[in-house]
Design a protein around this motif. Structure first.
Motif, PDB file in Angstrom:
ATOM      1  N   GLN A 285      10.835  -2.330  -5.037  1.00 34.10           N
ATOM      2  CA  GLN A 285      10.537  -3.347  -6.051  1.00 34.10           C
ATOM      3  C   GLN A 285      10.208  -4.703  -5.425  1.00 34.10           C
ATOM      4  OE1 GLN A 285      14.122  -2.819  -8.341  1.00 34.10           O
ATOM      5  NE2 GLN A 285      13.070  -1.583  -9.905  1.00 34.10           N
ATOM      6  N   PHE A 286      10.824  -5.016  -4.284  1.00 34.79           N
ATOM      7  CA  PHE A 286      10.466  -6.257  -3.586  1.00 34.79           C
ATOM      8  C   PHE A 286       9.025  -6.189  -3.082  1.00 34.79           C
ATOM      9  CE2 PHE A 286      14.799  -7.679  -3.716  1.00 34.79           C
ATOM     10  CZ  PHE A 286      14.728  -9.045  -3.512  1.00 34.79           C
ATOM     11  N   ILE A 287       8.606  -5.006  -2.629  1.00 35.55           N
ATOM     12  CA  ILE A 287       7.223  -4.830  -2.200  1.00 35.55           C
ATOM     13  C   ILE A 287       6.285  -4.910  -3.406  1.00 35.55           C
ATOM     14  CG2 ILE A 287       5.573  -3.219  -1.169  1.00 35.55           C
ATOM     15  CD1 ILE A 287       7.922  -2.026   0.423  1.00 35.55           C
ATOM     16  N   SER A 288       6.679  -4.271  -4.498  1.00 30.16           N
ATOM     17  CA  SER A 288       5.818  -4.135  -5.670  1.00 30.16           C
ATOM     18  C   SER A 288       5.700  -5.413  -6.484  1.00 30.16           C
ATOM     19  CB  SER A 288       6.351  -3.008  -6.573  1.00 30.16           C
ATOM     20  OG  SER A 288       6.474  -1.792  -5.868  1.00 30.16           O
ATOM     21  N   PHE A 289       6.830  -6.046  -6.769  1.00 25.62           N
ATOM     22  CA  PHE A 289       6.835  -7.190  -7.685  1.00 25.62           C
ATOM     23  C   PHE A 289       6.582  -8.534  -6.980  1.00 25.62           C
ATOM     24  CE2 PHE A 289      10.043  -4.515 -10.273  1.00 25.62           C
ATOM     25  CZ  PHE A 289       9.006  -3.761 -10.788  1.00 25.62           C
ATOM     26  N   ASN A 290       6.928  -8.596  -5.673  1.00 27.08           N
ATOM     27  CA  ASN A 290       6.687  -9.840  -4.935  1.00 27.08           C
ATOM     28  C   ASN A 290       5.553  -9.697  -3.925  1.00 27.08           C
ATOM     29  OD1 ASN A 290       9.625 -11.606  -5.313  1.00 27.08           O
ATOM     30  ND2 ASN A 290       7.726 -12.655  -4.880  1.00 27.08           N
ATOM     31  N   TYR A 291       4.930  -8.517  -3.906  1.00 28.18           N
ATOM     32  CA  TYR A 291       3.748  -8.271  -3.079  1.00 28.18           C
ATOM     33  C   TYR A 291       4.016  -8.578  -1.610  1.00 28.18           C
ATOM     34  CZ  TYR A 291       1.961  -8.158  -7.763  1.00 28.18           C
ATOM     35  OH  TYR A 291       1.783  -7.848  -9.088  1.00 28.18           O
ATOM     36  N   LEU A 292       5.144  -8.076  -1.114  1.00 29.61           N
ATOM     37  CA  LEU A 292       5.536  -8.293   0.271  1.00 29.61           C
ATOM     38  C   LEU A 292       5.170  -7.083   1.122  1.00 29.61           C
ATOM     39  CD1 LEU A 292       9.109  -9.830  -0.189  1.00 29.61           C
ATOM     40  CD2 LEU A 292       6.911 -11.016  -0.063  1.00 29.61           C
ATOM     41  N   TYR A 387       3.709   0.828   2.047  1.00 30.17           N
ATOM     42  CA  TYR A 387       2.630  -0.152   1.894  1.00 30.17           C
ATOM     43  C   TYR A 387       1.772   0.156   0.666  1.00 30.17           C
ATOM     44  CZ  TYR A 387       0.467  -4.080   4.369  1.00 30.17           C
ATOM     45  OH  TYR A 387       0.057  -5.325   4.751  1.00 30.17           O
ATOM     46  N   SER A 388       1.738   1.428   0.258  1.00 26.15           N
ATOM     47  CA  SER A 388       0.937   1.825  -0.895  1.00 26.15           C
ATOM     48  C   SER A 388       1.392   1.127  -2.170  1.00 26.15           C
ATOM     49  CB  SER A 388       1.012   3.344  -1.087  1.00 26.15           C
ATOM     50  OG  SER A 388       0.450   4.030   0.008  1.00 26.15           O
ATOM     51  N   PHE A 389       2.685   0.773  -2.250  1.00 27.44           N
ATOM     52  CA  PHE A 389       3.172   0.082  -3.449  1.00 27.44           C
ATOM     53  C   PHE A 389       2.562  -1.307  -3.556  1.00 27.44           C
ATOM     54  CE2 PHE A 389       6.554   3.251  -2.916  1.00 27.44           C
ATOM     55  CZ  PHE A 389       6.625   3.749  -4.208  1.00 27.44           C
ATOM     56  N   ARG A 390       2.383  -1.983  -2.434  1.00 22.41           N
ATOM     57  CA  ARG A 390       1.743  -3.305  -2.453  1.00 22.41           C
ATOM     58  C   ARG A 390       0.310  -3.179  -2.961  1.00 22.41           C
ATOM     59  NH1 ARG A 390      -0.832  -7.156   1.218  1.00 22.41           N
ATOM     60  NH2 ARG A 390      -0.001  -9.247   0.829  1.00 22.41           N
ATOM     61  N   HIS A 391      -0.428  -2.186  -2.444  1.00 25.28           N
ATOM     62  CA  HIS A 391      -1.794  -1.953  -2.910  1.00 25.28           C
ATOM     63  C   HIS A 391      -1.819  -1.643  -4.407  1.00 25.28           C
ATOM     64  CE1 HIS A 391      -2.655  -2.124   1.223  1.00 25.28           C
ATOM     65  NE2 HIS A 391      -2.728  -0.839   1.512  1.00 25.28           N
ATOM     66  N   THR A 392      -0.887  -0.786  -4.814  1.00 25.28           N
ATOM     67  CA  THR A 392      -0.864  -0.337  -6.207  1.00 25.28           C
ATOM     68  C   THR A 392      -0.662  -1.497  -7.173  1.00 25.28           C
ATOM     69  OG1 THR A 392       0.006   1.827  -5.561  1.00 25.28           O
ATOM     70  CG2 THR A 392       0.325   1.171  -7.860  1.00 25.28           C
ATOM     71  N   PHE A 393       0.326  -2.348  -6.883  1.00 22.41           N
ATOM     72  CA  PHE A 393       0.667  -3.402  -7.833  1.00 22.41           C
ATOM     73  C   PHE A 393      -0.282  -4.595  -7.758  1.00 22.41           C
ATOM     74  CE2 PHE A 393       4.291  -0.791  -8.363  1.00 22.41           C
ATOM     75  CZ  PHE A 393       4.792  -1.091  -9.627  1.00 22.41           C
TER      76      PHE A 393
END
Length: 450
Positions: A285-292, A387-393
């Motif tokens: 969620q930190f990767i997804s919601f804060n784009y880290l 890293y795919s979660f950052r791309h996705t969100f």
């Protein structure tokens, strides 16, 4: 008399050896009071204590007045800047070998050694004022070193020591690994004791070809980049006339791209983690919601999270500190952080808040391996990862913003959220992840066929 440390950095084995062993004792290495052969059996505390002590060379030389061997000043030579046993011991062993050669060649700490200086430093003694070791700076030493007498191994030690001072803790181990593999290859060819000037462009090309044959074009290009950086240091220190490695072409490669998750797969992974691994879910969620980036999440300490002001302080790869807001959707997922030590890391293998004394790379690798259980469960290939979660969100956010704003306004808003430094960088990133897709154009084709 010039600094003995300067001479030790330039000694090589092609010297005339005199029979003077009776005048000095064999140079020995002091290693903090421990036996380096038993290093692995020591506790972490004992290893740390030994590294905190000064390691040095010591030897005795016969005093012409008393006729007795007299202990000479300890020689550190910069060894203690290395913070692990392997590198420090390797550096001191090189100095030990060079000191032995120097003594056998006639060095006498009680006499003028101008002739030796001429031989090893290629300078006129009359032009060099008498200075103690303490007054000769590192930069002056480097200016005096001649590529004709600086050996490959000594040059590489100097290059690695220089790079350690300018590369961060995440980049230096990778850099050193590439350089050490090249050094091993050179050693097999009996080149490490030759002058640094003996390495040519052809030498490096042959090595890079061997890397390509046993691995991949990407690894070959990475090796080329790191070797070019090292040889640039050699050029800057006038050990070589030019950095010929940067003239070696890069090979074309097709890197594996992290794919974005489909909406359904993203929801399925979210539900799976809620049930099986809530800590991994919060990391995601930190990767997804804060784009880290995953490694940026690994760097987070409790003091970096300001829930009162809804700010998060990121130590990104391209700037010392970057400030982002914490969206409400993420705040709602966080536990009470007030009970934790502010100096502790946010994420550890055992949970939220704790001491985790390993490298950033090891931390990132730990969570990547932990996430592999999820990938195995959903039968996902190597093109999917954290890293795919950052791309996705970022894709989700871009498409939602595009519904109500012009392309320029959309990207301007997106830059503030994702942290890209320029519109050009953001454009390239969006193209790479296929964030911008056209609407269905079937009607256009239908009309054209009427």
């Amino acid at each position: 008399m010039s600094s003995i440390s300067l001479l030790l950095r330039t000694v090589h084995e092609n010297v005339h050896v005199f029979n003077m062993k009776g005048n000095f004792s064999e140079p020995k290495i002091y290693t903090g009071g421990i036996d380096p052969k038993k290093w692995s059996s020591l506790t972490k505390a004992e290893q740390k204590e030994a590294i905190q002590k000064d390691w040095y060379l010591y030897y005795s030389f016969r005093d012409s007045l008393t006729g007795h061997l007299k202990r000479q000043p300890n020689i550190k030579g910069g060894a203690n800047k290395y913070k692990n046993k392997k590198d420090r011991l390797a550096f001191l062993r090189t100095l030990q070998r060079n000191l032995t050669l120097l003594l056998e060649a006639g060095f006498n700490p009680y006499q003028d050694n101008s002739e030796l200086e001429k031989k090893f430093l290629n300078i006129e003694p009359a032009t060099q004022p008498i200075r103690s070791e303490e007054t000769i700076s590192k930069s002056e030493n480097e200016q005096l070193i001649d590529a004709e007498i600086m050996t490959v191994i000594s040059a590489f030690e100097l290059g690695l020591a220089t790079k350690q001072q300018v590369l961060n803790g995440n980049s230096y181990p990778k850099f050193k690994s590439h350089i050490n593999r090249f050094l091993i290859w050179l050693e097999k060819g009996s080149m490490t004791e030759k002058p640094i000037g003996s390495i040519t462009k052809k030498t490096v090309v042959l090595y890079l070809n061997s890397v390509l044959q046993r691995s991949s074009a990407i690894n070959r290009n990475n090796a080329r980049t790191n070797l070019s950086s090292l040889f640039q240091t050699f050029e800057d220190n006038e050990l070589i006339t030019e950095n010929f490695v940067k003239k070696i072409n890069k090979l074309n490669t097709t890197p594996t791209r992290n794919k974005t998750y489909t909406p359904q797969l993203q929801k399925d992974i979210d539900q799976y983690l809620k049930e099986k691994d809530p800590l991994m879910l919060l990391f995601v969620q930190f990767i997804s919601f804060n784009y880290l980036r995953p490694i940026e999440v690994c760097r987070l300490q409790l003091k970096d999270i300001d829930l009162l002001d809804k700010k998060i302080y990121i130590r990104a790869k391209n700037s010392p500190v970057k400030i982002k807001i914490i969206p409400e959707i993420l705040i709602n997922e966080l536990p009470d952080l007030s009970k934790y030590d502010k100096e502790h890391f946010l994420f550890t293998p055992k949970g939220i808040g704790g001491i985790w004394d390993v490298s950033e790379t090891d931390k990132r690798n730990y969570f990547s391996k932990r996430f592999k259980k999820v990938k195995d469960h959903f039968n996902l290939g190597k093109e999917y990862g954290l890293y795919s979660f950052r791309h996705t969100f970022i894709t989700i956010l871009y498409r939602e913003l595009a519904k109500q704003s012009s392309p320029f306004e959309t990207k301007s808003k997106l830059m503030l959220i994702t942290g890209h430094n320029s519109m050009t960088a953001l454009d390239k990133y969006l193209r790479n992840i296929d964030a911008a897709l056209p609407e269905d154009y079937s009607q256009l084709l239908y009309n054209s066929n009427k």
